[in-house]
Design a protein around this motif. Structure first.
Motif, PDB file in Angstrom:
ATOM      1  N   ILE A  74       0.322  -1.213  -0.139  1.00 30.04           N
ATOM      2  CA  ILE A  74      -0.015   0.353  -0.067  1.00 30.04           C
ATOM      3  C   ILE A  74       0.988   1.053   0.226  1.00 30.04           C
ATOM      4  O   ILE A  74       1.657   1.355   0.621  1.00 30.04           O
ATOM      5  N   ASP A  75       0.653   2.394  -1.392  1.00 35.82           N
ATOM      6  CA  ASP A  75       1.670   3.328  -1.466  1.00 35.82           C
ATOM      7  C   ASP A  75       0.612   3.925   0.054  1.00 35.82           C
ATOM      8  O   ASP A  75      -0.417   4.909  -1.027  1.00 35.82           O
ATOM      9  N   GLY A  76       1.080   4.689   0.830  1.00 33.82           N
ATOM     10  CA  GLY A  76       0.256   5.694   1.756  1.00 33.82           C
ATOM     11  C   GLY A  76       0.588   7.168   1.223  1.00 33.82           C
ATOM     12  O   GLY A  76      -0.141   8.219   1.238  1.00 33.82           O
ATOM     13  N   GLY A  77       1.728   7.565  -0.109  1.00 37.64           N
ATOM     14  CA  GLY A  77       1.658   9.279  -0.160  1.00 37.64           C
ATOM     15  C   GLY A  77       0.653   8.807  -1.558  1.00 37.64           C
ATOM     16  O   GLY A  77       0.410  10.053  -1.802  1.00 37.64           O
ATOM     17  N   ARG A  78       0.299   8.103  -1.553  1.00 37.74           N
ATOM     18  CA  ARG A  78      -0.849   8.615  -3.249  1.00 37.74           C
ATOM     19  C   ARG A  78      -2.157   8.437  -2.755  1.00 37.74           C
ATOM     20  O   ARG A  78      -2.327   6.579  -1.939  1.00 37.74           O
ATOM     21  N   ARG A  79      -3.063   8.820  -2.430  1.00 33.40           N
ATOM     22  CA  ARG A  79      -4.688   8.122  -2.175  1.00 33.40           C
ATOM     23  C   ARG A  79      -4.733   7.867  -0.907  1.00 33.40           C
ATOM     24  O   ARG A  79      -5.527   7.238  -0.361  1.00 33.40           O
ATOM     25  N   GLY A  80      -3.574   8.241   0.201  1.00 32.30           N
ATOM     26  CA  GLY A  80      -2.991   7.561   1.530  1.00 32.30           C
ATOM     27  C   GLY A  80      -4.234   8.510   2.128  1.00 32.30           C
ATOM     28  O   GLY A  80      -4.539  10.128   1.837  1.00 32.30           O
ATOM     29  N   ASN A  81      -4.515   8.147   3.734  1.00 35.91           N
ATOM     30  CA  ASN A  81      -4.439   8.866   5.046  1.00 35.91           C
ATOM     31  C   ASN A  81      -4.041   9.258   5.827  1.00 35.91           C
ATOM     32  O   ASN A  81      -2.659   9.106   5.710  1.00 35.91           O
ATOM     33  N   ASP A  82      -4.549   9.919   7.357  1.00 35.41           N
ATOM     34  CA  ASP A  82      -3.823  10.151   7.984  1.00 35.41           C
ATOM     35  C   ASP A  82      -2.295   9.076   8.731  1.00 35.41           C
ATOM     36  O   ASP A  82      -1.403   8.770   8.926  1.00 35.41           O
TER      37      ASP A  82
END
Ligand SMILES: [Zn+2]
Length: 163
Positions: free
Chosen positions: A75-83
């Motif tokens: 999961i790339d939290g840097g794209r379409r990620g949240n807090d």
């Protein structure tokens, strides 16, 4: 119109500057042990794509926005990620990340968390290459918890958690 029931359903944390690293999540009220705090969201990509993006973002340190899944994707939290991507690492954390059968990842409180405490979990970060002094410095941990090992890196061979 804000009501008490609505505020109790709101997220139990704020994002602000952390004394440990960058930004962090801080509890705005007591969080009972076992509560689901937040989902770790972001785009799901394969490992090759993750490597390419890490290179684009300046190398392995920024791997910390990646959360690796059991099927080998991340999961790339840097794209379409949240807090959730701002949650810092700690060697002796107050939360844990758990991947469910459907592949969704949630952060749970491991113990009761007091208002004002920073939320954290153990990244168990994998770095396949040699753990040279430069790499160890790049992943140095300053979490300050009693069990601090001085690094985010898990011993080679583990395959779980963030990458
Ligand atoms: Zn530590």
């Amino acid at each position: 119109m804000p009501t008490s029931s609505r505020s109790s359903a709101a997220k139990p944390f704020v994002v602000k500057a952390s004394p440990v690293h960058g930004k962090g999540l801080f509890a705005t009220r007591k969080i009972p042990a076992g509560s689901r705090v937040i989902e770790y969201r972001g785009e799901r990509i394969d490992w090759d794509e993750a490597q390419r993006r890490a290179g684009e973002r300046g190398g392995p340190v920024n791997h910390t926005f990646f959360f690796s899944l059991h099927d080998g994707r991340v999961i790339d939290g840097g794209r379409r990620g949240n807090d959730a991507r701002f949650i810092n690492h700690a060697c002796e954390p107050n939360c844990e990340a758990f991947e469910h059968e459907d592949g969704r990842v949630y952060i749970y409180a491991l113990r009761p968390i007091e208002r004002g405490e920073e939320l954290n979990y153990n990244y168990a970060l994998i770095y396949e290459g040699r753990h040279t002094p430069a790499i160890k410095r790049a992943f140095a941990c300053r979490c300050g918890t009693p069990g601090c090992t001085g690094t985010y890196l898990a011993p080679n061979g583990r395959r779980k958690g963030k990458q």
